[in-house]
Design an enzyme around this catalytic site. Structure first.
Site, PDB file in Angstrom:
ATOM      1  N   HIS A  86      38.697  52.567  44.733  1.00 48.52           N
ATOM      2  CA  HIS A  86      38.846  51.121  44.518  1.00 48.52           C
ATOM      3  C   HIS A  86      38.342  50.786  43.112  1.00 48.52           C
ATOM      4  O   HIS A  86      37.796  51.660  42.427  1.00 48.52           O
ATOM      5  CB  HIS A  86      38.109  50.298  45.594  1.00 48.52           C
ATOM      6  CG  HIS A  86      36.676  50.708  45.851  1.00 48.52           C
ATOM      7  ND1 HIS A  86      35.852  50.044  46.712  1.00 48.52           N
ATOM      8  CD2 HIS A  86      35.904  51.712  45.344  1.00 48.52           C
ATOM      9  CE1 HIS A  86      34.658  50.610  46.737  1.00 48.52           C
ATOM     10  NE2 HIS A  86      34.669  51.618  45.917  1.00 48.52           N
ATOM     11  N   VAL A  95      28.663  43.452  49.697  1.00 50.66           N
ATOM     12  CA  VAL A  95      28.580  41.982  49.698  1.00 50.66           C
ATOM     13  C   VAL A  95      27.851  41.494  50.934  1.00 50.66           C
ATOM     14  O   VAL A  95      27.842  42.156  51.968  1.00 50.66           O
ATOM     15  CB  VAL A  95      29.981  41.319  49.647  1.00 50.66           C
ATOM     16  CG1 VAL A  95      30.582  41.412  48.267  1.00 50.66           C
ATOM     17  CG2 VAL A  95      30.902  41.892  50.694  1.00 50.66           C
ATOM     18  N   GLN A 121      44.596  47.971  42.107  1.00 48.95           N
ATOM     19  CA  GLN A 121      43.754  46.897  42.636  1.00 48.95           C
ATOM     20  C   GLN A 121      43.365  46.001  41.469  1.00 48.95           C
ATOM     21  O   GLN A 121      43.426  46.409  40.303  1.00 48.95           O
ATOM     22  CB  GLN A 121      42.471  47.441  43.277  1.00 48.95           C
ATOM     23  CG  GLN A 121      42.681  47.992  44.672  1.00 48.95           C
ATOM     24  CD  GLN A 121      41.371  48.249  45.390  1.00 48.95           C
ATOM     25  OE1 GLN A 121      40.283  48.229  44.797  1.00 48.95           O
ATOM     26  NE2 GLN A 121      41.458  48.509  46.682  1.00 48.95           N
ATOM     27  N   ARG A 165      43.894  57.178  47.103  1.00 50.09           N
ATOM     28  CA  ARG A 165      43.292  57.469  48.413  1.00 50.09           C
ATOM     29  C   ARG A 165      44.064  58.582  49.107  1.00 50.09           C
ATOM     30  O   ARG A 165      45.291  58.670  48.960  1.00 50.09           O
ATOM     31  CB  ARG A 165      43.275  56.228  49.299  1.00 50.09           C
ATOM     32  CG  ARG A 165      42.317  55.185  48.768  1.00 50.09           C
ATOM     33  CD  ARG A 165      42.078  54.055  49.729  1.00 50.09           C
ATOM     34  NE  ARG A 165      41.413  52.966  49.019  1.00 50.09           N
ATOM     35  CZ  ARG A 165      41.163  51.778  49.518  1.00 50.09           C
ATOM     36  NH1 ARG A 165      41.496  51.501  50.761  1.00 50.09           N
ATOM     37  NH2 ARG A 165      40.567  50.851  48.789  1.00 50.09           N
TER      38      ARG A 165
HETATM   39  C1  YSA Z   1      35.855  43.653  48.768  1.00 48.79           C
HETATM   40  C2  YSA Z   1      34.762  42.848  48.492  1.00 48.79           C
HETATM   41  C3  YSA Z   1      34.365  42.716  47.169  1.00 48.79           C
HETATM   42  O1  YSA Z   1      33.273  41.980  46.879  1.00 48.79           O
HETATM   43  C4  YSA Z   1      35.026  43.339  46.128  1.00 48.79           C
HETATM   44  C5  YSA Z   1      36.132  44.146  46.409  1.00 48.79           C
HETATM   45  C6  YSA Z   1      36.536  44.297  47.719  1.00 48.79           C
HETATM   46  C7  YSA Z   1      37.694  45.192  48.049  1.00 48.79           C
HETATM   47  C8  YSA Z   1      37.231  46.611  48.403  1.00 48.79           C
HETATM   48  N1  YSA Z   1      36.735  47.326  47.238  1.00 48.79           N
HETATM   49  C9  YSA Z   1      38.432  47.395  48.947  1.00 48.79           C
HETATM   50  O2  YSA Z   1      38.865  48.374  48.371  1.00 48.79           O
HETATM   51  N2  YSA Z   1      38.934  46.881  50.064  1.00 48.79           N
HETATM   52  S1  YSA Z   1      40.281  47.464  50.763  1.00 48.79           S
HETATM   53  O3  YSA Z   1      40.087  48.852  51.114  1.00 48.79           O
HETATM   54  O4  YSA Z   1      40.596  46.603  51.884  1.00 48.79           O
HETATM   55  O5  YSA Z   1      41.420  47.371  49.683  1.00 48.79           O
HETATM   56  C10 YSA Z   1      41.663  46.133  49.006  1.00 48.79           C
HETATM   57  C11 YSA Z   1      43.145  45.933  48.858  1.00 48.79           C
HETATM   58  O6  YSA Z   1      43.733  47.060  48.220  1.00 48.79           O
HETATM   59  C12 YSA Z   1      43.900  45.828  50.195  1.00 48.79           C
HETATM   60  O7  YSA Z   1      43.840  44.517  50.704  1.00 48.79           O
HETATM   61  C13 YSA Z   1      45.292  46.232  49.791  1.00 48.79           C
HETATM   62  O8  YSA Z   1      45.977  45.144  49.222  1.00 48.79           O
HETATM   63  C14 YSA Z   1      45.051  47.263  48.706  1.00 48.79           C
HETATM   64  N3  YSA Z   1      45.174  48.605  49.290  1.00 48.79           N
HETATM   65  C15 YSA Z   1      44.247  49.322  49.948  1.00 48.79           C
HETATM   66  N4  YSA Z   1      44.750  50.519  50.316  1.00 48.79           N
HETATM   67  C16 YSA Z   1      46.021  50.565  49.888  1.00 48.79           C
HETATM   68  C17 YSA Z   1      46.304  49.348  49.225  1.00 48.79           C
HETATM   69  N5  YSA Z   1      47.500  49.088  48.672  1.00 48.79           N
HETATM   70  C18 YSA Z   1      48.443  50.055  48.776  1.00 48.79           C
HETATM   71  N6  YSA Z   1      48.262  51.249  49.389  1.00 48.79           N
HETATM   72  C19 YSA Z   1      47.071  51.544  49.948  1.00 48.79           C
HETATM   73  N7  YSA Z   1      46.888  52.728  50.515  1.00 48.79           N
END
Ligand code: YSA
Length: 350
Positions: free
Chosen positions: A181, A264, A221, A207
């Site tokens: 991320h 958070v 992201q 990932r």
């Molecule tokens: C949360 C709180 C914070 O204060 C700051 C950041 C975050 C986000 C956290 N770092 C995170 O990675 N959350 S997540 O795993 O849910 O991913 C965030 C977003 O990335 C998802 O909502 C999605 O839009 C995208 N994402 C995650 N995995 C993905 C993907 N998009 C495409 N393919 C994937 N495999």
């Protein structure tokens, strides 16, 4: 595709190729292009009609019409080359080159849809005073996890399926990875500067995941971080609400619900009311009326302490979203894998 519809495509294709062979000048070629491939051209009309065929015939119909289209485009390019090489293009009746005729425009590229949506999102935050910062895609465990309040062996690590790099340090550990991320940039930025901080960080993440219509193993992201004296949850809500209105339309409503991220406290997920059905429920929002677009929350005091900020003086909020998923919602794209399949039929629509 029904037999007659297939035959129609074949017919148009044959007519087009025959007419192309008769072209002798730039004007002829342009007239040919408009007649067959233009907005109201014969083949374009057939392509449009595909959508109104019965569902079980659409796929075959689309393939036949698309293949005819690419045949005609290649034939056009070949004819242009042939004529330019001396078979009559830009020549008058006596065969002399007519330099007053307009030339052919060189093909120009366009921006990738991910670039377009990343720029649009960053512009929205720019307008609210956020700077754009970028960081490394190859990251240390230290920043990707430890500095985000996710120690070794903490079960929260299971939230991110990590690609580890084949690098062993002196202690026999493998601490290098492809960032899962953009959140590690939070600590990197705060280590480098004193508050106030207001940044957005677009960048590629990786990932170890099976791909499907909404998951890629590499995707973008956009992280956001604001830290200062007196920042509250109301600032988080106000900023993200304004972002939703700028990118998805002024009439948008937003919803925050509790969620868990180790870095958070409190943590939330943010949804917008569905712009396709205005909240009534449809296929896009899974009949719920809401679409989840990001994770967010107030920066955990341990994260602030870790970078040397005093959490009794400074507070902040952070958020992270997936721009491809946002582009999918905004432009009605139903498979995330289209973004990186390098298919010009998809890419040239943006
Ligand atoms: C949360 C709180 C914070 O204060 C700051 C950041 C975050 C986000 C956290 N770092 C995170 O990675 N959350 S997540 O795993 O849910 O991913 C965030 C977003 O990335 C998802 O909502 C999605 O839009 C995208 N994402 C995650 N995995 C993905 C993907 N998009 C495409 N393919 C994937 N495999």
């Amino acid at each position: 595709m029904s037999e007659s519809a297939t035959a129609r495509v074949e017919h148009v294709r044959d007519d087009a190729l025959a007419a192309l062979a008769r072209t002798e000048s730039t004007e002829d070629l342009e007239a040919w292009r408009i007649a067959f491939l233009g907005r109201r051209g014969h083949l374009t009309g057939l392509l449009r009609a595909v959508g109104s065929l019965p569902p079980d015939q659409r796929r075959a119909a689309g393939e036949a019409a698309n293949s005819a289209k690419s045949d005609l485009e290649s034939a056009l390019a070949e004819r242009v080359d042939a004529l330019a090489a001396g078979e009559g293009l830009n020549t008058g009746q006596d065969g002399a080159i007519d330099v007053t005729l307009p030339g052919w425009p060189a093909p120009v590229g366009g921006l990738h849809p991910t670039t377009l949506i990343v720029r649009e999102i960053c512009d929205a935050f720019n307008s609210m005073g956020f700077q754009v910062v970028e960081g490394p895609e190859v990251e240390w465990d230290h920043y990707n996890f430890e500095m985000l309040n996710i120690p070794k062996d903490h079960p929260a690590r299971d939230m991110w399926n990590t690609l580890w790099l084949d690098y062993e340090d002196e202690a026999g550990e493998t601490p290098m990875l492809l960032r899962t991320h953009t959140s590690p940039m939070q600590a990197r930025i705060m280590e480098e500067q004193e508050p106030p901080v207001r940044v957005v960080v677009p960048g590629k993440c990786y990932r170890y995941e099976a791909t499907d219509a909404t998951h890629e193993w590499h995707f973008f992201q956009i992280e956001g971080l604001a830290v200062d004296r007196g920042i509250t949850f109301a600032d988080l809500k106000g900023t993200l609400y304004e972002f939703a209105r700028l990118v998805f339309g002024q009439e948008r409503r937003v919803r925050f619900r509790c969620d868990y991220f180790p870095f958070v406290e409190p943590g939330v997920d943010m949804s917008i009311d569905c712009f396709a059905c205005a909240g009534d429920g449809c296929r896009i929002c899974g009949e719920t009326g809401w679409i989840e677009i990001m994770g967010a929350g107030m920066v955990h005091p341990k994260v602030l302490e870790g970078v040397g900020y005093d959490p009794n003086i400074y507070t902040g909020f952070a958020f992270g979203m997936g721009p491809e998923r946002i582009a999918m919602l905004k432009y009605g794209i139903d498979d995330i894998r289209l973004f990186y399949a390098n298919d010009l039929r998809f890419l040239s629509q943006f």
